[in-house]
Write a protein that holds these residues in place. Sequence first.
Motif, mmCIF file in Angstrom:
data_model
loop_
_atom_site.group_PDB
_atom_site.id
_atom_site.type_symbol
_atom_site.label_atom_id
_atom_site.label_comp_id
_atom_site.label_asym_id
_atom_site.label_seq_id
_atom_site.Cartn_x
_atom_site.Cartn_y
_atom_site.Cartn_z
ATOM 1 N N LEU A 1 -5.956 8.538 -7.687
ATOM 2 C CA LEU A 1 -6.962 7.616 -8.211
ATOM 3 C C LEU A 1 -8.070 8.426 -8.868
ATOM 4 O O LEU A 1 -8.673 9.283 -8.238
ATOM 5 C CB LEU A 1 -7.524 6.749 -7.089
ATOM 6 C CG LEU A 1 -6.588 5.643 -6.587
ATOM 7 C CD1 LEU A 1 -6.984 5.215 -5.188
ATOM 8 C CD2 LEU A 1 -6.623 4.459 -7.525
ATOM 9 N N ARG B 1 -10.578 3.020 -5.285
ATOM 10 C CA ARG B 1 -9.652 3.080 -4.150
ATOM 11 C C ARG B 1 -8.467 2.150 -4.411
ATOM 12 O O ARG B 1 -8.430 1.419 -5.409
ATOM 13 C CB ARG B 1 -10.368 2.632 -2.871
ATOM 14 C CG ARG B 1 -10.964 1.218 -2.984
ATOM 15 C CD ARG B 1 -11.520 0.718 -1.671
ATOM 16 N NE ARG B 1 -12.191 -0.574 -1.818
ATOM 17 C CZ ARG B 1 -11.563 -1.741 -1.866
ATOM 18 N NH1 ARG B 1 -10.236 -1.802 -1.770
ATOM 19 N NH2 ARG B 1 -12.248 -2.877 -1.989
ATOM 20 N N GLU C 1 0.825 -1.210 0.000
ATOM 21 C CA GLU C 1 0.000 0.000 0.000
ATOM 22 C C GLU C 1 0.858 1.258 0.000
ATOM 23 O O GLU C 1 0.425 2.320 -0.452
ATOM 24 C CB GLU C 1 -0.934 0.012 1.219
ATOM 25 C CG GLU C 1 -2.001 -1.063 1.218
ATOM 26 C CD GLU C 1 -1.495 -2.381 1.819
ATOM 27 O OE1 GLU C 1 -0.248 -2.539 1.962
ATOM 28 O OE2 GLU C 1 -2.325 -3.252 2.120
ATOM 29 N N GLY D 1 -9.852 0.049 -8.373
ATOM 30 C CA GLY D 1 -9.391 1.419 -8.562
ATOM 31 C C GLY D 1 -8.742 1.614 -9.917
ATOM 32 O O GLY D 1 -8.209 0.668 -10.513
#
Length: 432
Positions: A133, A137, A117, A187
């Motif tokens: 983005l 997400r 992440e 995303g």
Amino acid sequence: MHLLRIALASLANRRFIALLTVVAIGLSVCLLLAVERIRSEARASFASTVSGTDLIVGARSGSLNLLLYSVFRIGNATNNIRWESYEALARHPQVKWSVPISLGDSHRGYRVMGTSEGYFEHYRYGRKQSLRLSEGRAFAADPFEVVLGAEVARALGYHLDQELVLAHGVARVSLVKHDDKPFRVVGILARTGTPVDRTLHISLAGMEALHIDWQSGMPARGAARIDAERVREMAACSEDQLCAQALQPKAITAVLLGLNSRVATFGLQREINQYRGEPLLAILPGVALQELWSLMGVAEKALLLVSLFVVLTGLVGMLTAILASLNERRREMAILRSVGARPWHLALLLLLEALLLTLAGILLGLTLLYLGIAIGQDPLQAEYGLYLPLRIPSSYELTLLGGILCAGLTMGLVPAWRAYRQSLADGLSIRL
């Protein structure tokens, strides 16, 4: 001042030819400056394909090879980095953040990258711009979530919540697909104009899940096969050490490192290159990018040379137009001689006309350049990540424009000399 007025009146009298000459010079100047702007900005954009990253670490090979597969997703790593080595790097006191990268699979010709992440938080491009983005997400706990680059989503027509199947290997056509473990699009990244746009991003757990039941490079058969639901159960029971280890990578492809202090960069680079656990290579991305760009220097110079020849063609067109009009203007020259003009006045008049035509062409070229930048600035940045600022000409561009002006003046010497010779021969009469 009298000569200037006469030159302007003479050009106005031949306004159609003069206008065509100015347009030809203007277009060639615009092309030259546009090529120079795009070349310099493309170089700056290329050098900042990845910014804010102090070191890229991979298996020991060549610096360009490491840069190509870790940043541009071109080629393959010669070897992987053990997970224990990555953890040792991440724990180093000089390391502020670390982003692991795992490559190996693809989808319809586009590379798949497993990462953490932290990639969406720390990765920078351009002038230290962060990833955004446009929809959805980033991936979360579910290992079968994928975030698409802008070009992947556009070219393949994907949207949120759509399922897709990844393929083993990086060939455009793969015979082995992970059909039993489909991924869901959660995303879509905004366009960056970098290789990020052509990448599918999944979690490291997702990359590990794809191959969790593979044996000797082939998927397991029958009861030994582990489906997606079983993998999700393993990801959910993270408190169970065996489950947690099952989805933990054993090796990764490369690591992006951000340091607490830039001063420590060279020291840590040397330390990594001498790492005893396994052969590693740490490179400075900016240095490697400049080295890669230098390999394309021949094409860059060739493009500039072609643009210079286009400008030369425009100036030769001006010379041809002035020379072609000389015979028609011999009556005009005789009249000027009759009112007191000397031969050198006539030569100066032709030089002044060439200078005015060249100067008007340069001004038209600058106008077209700035108009083009104003219109195409946003589309260029959105589609190619290339930012062309509306700024005054640089010193190098002013040098080019000065050279064009001098070249135009030099071209004007030819008709000026002919006008001088003709005026001496003709005197006050016209001899055709």
